[in-house]
Every structure is written in structure tokens, then in C-alpha cells.
Scaffold this active site. Sequence first.
Site, short mmCIF file in Angstrom:
data_model
loop_
_atom_site.label_atom_id
_atom_site.label_comp_id
_atom_site.label_asym_id
_atom_site.label_seq_id
_atom_site.Cartn_x
_atom_site.Cartn_y
_atom_site.Cartn_z
N ARG A 28 0.85 -1.35 0.12
CA ARG A 28 0.11 0.06 0.00
C ARG A 28 0.93 1.01 0.28
NH1 ARG A 28 -5.03 0.70 1.84
NH2 ARG A 28 -4.70 1.94 3.46
N ARG A 31 0.82 3.41 -3.08
CA ARG A 31 -0.66 4.15 -3.66
C ARG A 31 -0.19 5.39 -3.52
NH1 ARG A 31 -1.75 3.73 1.63
NH2 ARG A 31 -3.67 4.99 2.42
N CYS A 52 3.97 33.68 27.25
CA CYS A 52 3.83 32.21 27.44
C CYS A 52 3.94 31.93 29.01
CB CYS A 52 5.03 31.84 26.80
SG CYS A 52 5.47 30.05 27.52
N CYS A 55 7.28 30.21 30.47
CA CYS A 55 8.58 30.86 30.43
C CYS A 55 8.90 31.58 31.85
CB CYS A 55 8.55 32.12 29.48
SG CYS A 55 8.90 31.74 27.67
N ASP A 78 -1.31 23.36 36.80
CA ASP A 78 -2.38 24.02 37.13
C ASP A 78 -3.85 23.27 36.77
OD1 ASP A 78 -0.56 25.69 38.33
OD2 ASP A 78 -0.47 26.67 36.25
N HIS A 115 12.34 29.24 25.28
CA HIS A 115 11.01 29.10 24.74
C HIS A 115 11.30 28.54 23.27
CE1 HIS A 115 6.59 29.91 23.87
NE2 HIS A 115 7.09 30.29 22.80
N ASN A 155 4.39 15.35 24.82
CA ASN A 155 3.70 15.55 23.45
C ASN A 155 4.23 16.67 22.78
OD1 ASN A 155 1.69 13.65 23.93
ND2 ASN A 155 0.43 14.87 25.30
N GLY A 161 -1.48 17.65 19.86
CA GLY A 161 -2.11 18.15 20.96
C GLY A 161 -1.75 18.92 22.02
N SER A 163 -0.41 22.05 24.13
CA SER A 163 -1.44 23.12 23.78
C SER A 163 -0.26 24.42 24.17
CB SER A 163 -2.25 23.22 24.98
OG SER A 163 -1.51 23.06 26.42
N HIS A 166 6.40 25.90 24.21
CA HIS A 166 7.52 26.23 25.09
C HIS A 166 7.88 24.57 25.32
CE1 HIS A 166 9.97 28.12 28.23
NE2 HIS A 166 10.22 26.78 28.52
N HIS A 168 8.26 21.22 26.87
CA HIS A 168 8.00 20.76 28.07
C HIS A 168 7.53 19.40 28.09
CE1 HIS A 168 4.01 22.08 26.73
NE2 HIS A 168 3.30 21.14 27.86
N GLN A 170 5.34 16.09 30.76
CA GLN A 170 4.35 16.02 31.89
C GLN A 170 4.68 14.52 32.85
OE1 GLN A 170 0.40 16.93 31.38
NE2 GLN A 170 1.05 17.39 29.06
N GLU A 184 1.97 -4.38 29.67
CA GLU A 184 3.33 -4.69 29.45
C GLU A 184 3.89 -5.44 30.73
OE1 GLU A 184 5.94 -1.54 28.34
OE2 GLU A 184 4.90 -1.08 26.62
N GLU A 319 -8.37 0.42 11.74
CA GLU A 319 -7.69 0.41 13.01
C GLU A 319 -8.67 0.68 14.25
OE1 GLU A 319 -4.81 2.19 10.08
OE2 GLU A 319 -7.14 2.27 10.28
#
Length: 341
Positions: A28, A31, A52, A55, A78, A115, A155, A161, A163, A166, A168, A170, A184, A319
Site C-alpha cells: 500500500r 499508492r 507564554c 517562560c 494547574d 522558549h 507531547n 495536541g 497546548s 514552550h 515541556h 509531563q 506490559e 484500526e
Amino acid sequence: MATFNAADHPHRRYNPLNGEWVLVSPHRAKRPWQGQQEELSPEMRPAYDPGCYLCPTNVRANGEHNPAYTSTYVFDNDFGALQATTPPGGFNKGGLLVAESERGICKVICFSPRHDLTLPQMDVAAIRHVVDVWQQEYEELGKLDFINHVQIFENKGAMMGCSNPHPHGQIWAQSTIPAEPAKETMQQAAYYSQHQRSLLQDYLDQELADTSRIIYQNEHFVTLVPFWAVWPFETMIISKRHLQHIGQLTDAEKDAFADAIKQLTTAYDKLFNISFPYSSGIHQQPTDGQEHPEWHFHMHFYPPLLRSATVKKFMVGYEMLGEPQRDITAETSAEKLRSLF
């Protein structure tokens, strides 16, 4: 009838880490693409953005001021998805409508005061500071009596996604073990019980002997495209030593881990000549007070881009209703990434 060739013919590959399968359809990839193409966001950012909330010295949404931090900086999210003050409770209606409260802590890690710097743009010493913070947070959060799992992740990019641009990551630490690490844990425990060896250690030995999916290695870590990869340029960084969690890394191993992250993310940026988006995260043993000799420390990278900077992989249709599917083989992806080192 033609002889089966994994480089040309549809086939399924088994993921021993989670017990699931992925359908591979290499034909595939030939294609033409007339589907959606993503718009590229401008990547020119200042070293400091007064608007920001991540920062240094700026005001966050809760009214607090960030300190004038000069290295990696951590604070409680927050708007955390989990709260340490959540009371116990829940309900069970006939075994079909079931809910239970979940306690936890969410933190934000600013990789750098700059930044405009992402991980591939930071030097290895600066990334090592990030690794040190990851280690410290895993150990401190894991000691809390109501925390049984610590998930460290990033991310990167609006496509994933994120947001705030800067750089970073999580940390979400919680009372229960989430679904993916739980799979796992179960798979590795079953393998260890049967063989008295680490599943990923035996897998890594095979990959090092084969070499077709290896894209980088140093003294302590190997970066590869997993045989069972779902995302087009999915990778894993695996420790050569069988260790269970980031707290066990020596100074030399932390330097090597930072180097592996630097080399991989730099190659990603070269692939389509953009700041490459991805979700990444560390998988390691739960902090539930139990011995987990089966666990083998590793880090996943899941990038969405498929053919170019503007064509991404979608998880839709089959999927969502059947099982994951990919077009280009893991070996082809590894070859493309390896050429960028």
C-alpha cells in the site's frame, strides 16, 4: 504460488510487550496520496515569550509567577487530570456501570528556560538535566503511599495536541496502573516466569544480531524501530542492562540515555526537515511496592507523520474496529532513520 516475502506481502506481526497484533501491508505504500495534508505551523519562536505561561518569571493561569529558572523546572500542573485530594468512592450497578475514584498528581516539566529550544536543539548536558529530574520525580512520587504508577511523557507539536509550544513534558502519577503499562507488566511477567529472563533483553539480543531495525546505539542504550511498530516511524530506546526503572540508572547510563534521546530526536527533525511531532514516554516498573524483576526499562516514541511533513498516519476505520495497520515496514522505516545519523 509466489513465496511469501514480508517486504512485499500483507502479514501480521505480534507485539510480545502488549500481546496485540499489527497488520502490515507494504504494497500500500506505493499508492498515490490524495487525502488530507496538514498545514505546517511556523516554527520561528523567540528565546523568551512574555505571553507564554511557561517562560521564566511569567504569570501562570492560577496567578502564580514562575521563578527565574535557568535549567529544567518542575511544578504541579494547574489543570491536572488527577488530583491528590480526590476522595475515595465509586459505584457498581450490576457489573456493567462501574466507576471508581482515582487519586493522583500531575506535574509539568519545562525542559529549558528557552522558549525556542526543543530536545533535539538542546545539548546532551542539558538533556541530562531533564533525565536527572525524571529520575528524582519518579523516586519521590513513587514513595507516596497512594501512588502505584508514574508515567513520564512528552507531547511534542500542535499535531500531537500540545497546548503550549514552550518545550515541556509531563508526569502523571496515580493510584492504579494504567491499561498500557498493565499489559506490559502482564506480558513481561509471563515471559519472565517461563524463562527467568527479561523479555526485552532476549528481544534486544535478537535485534542486535539482525541489525536491520537498529538505528543507533551507544555503550548503554539501543534505539530501534520495533519489529511490531504501529506508527510509521515509531521507535524505542531500550537499556542494554536489564534494569527495572530510571532510579537504577548510573551516571554513565544517564549520560548515554540523554545522548540516545538527542541523537534520535535530531534524526527525526532531519527526516522531513521540520520540528518533528511525536508523543513519547518512559515505561518502567510500577511503584506499587512489589518486586518486578520482569520489567525492563525502555522509552517509546510515537510520531504521526507518514510520507512527508504534511501527510500523517490516521487511526481510523479498520484500526478502530479491527486492529492497528501500517504500510511501510519497520525495516524500511529503520533504514530511512539510520541514514540520517
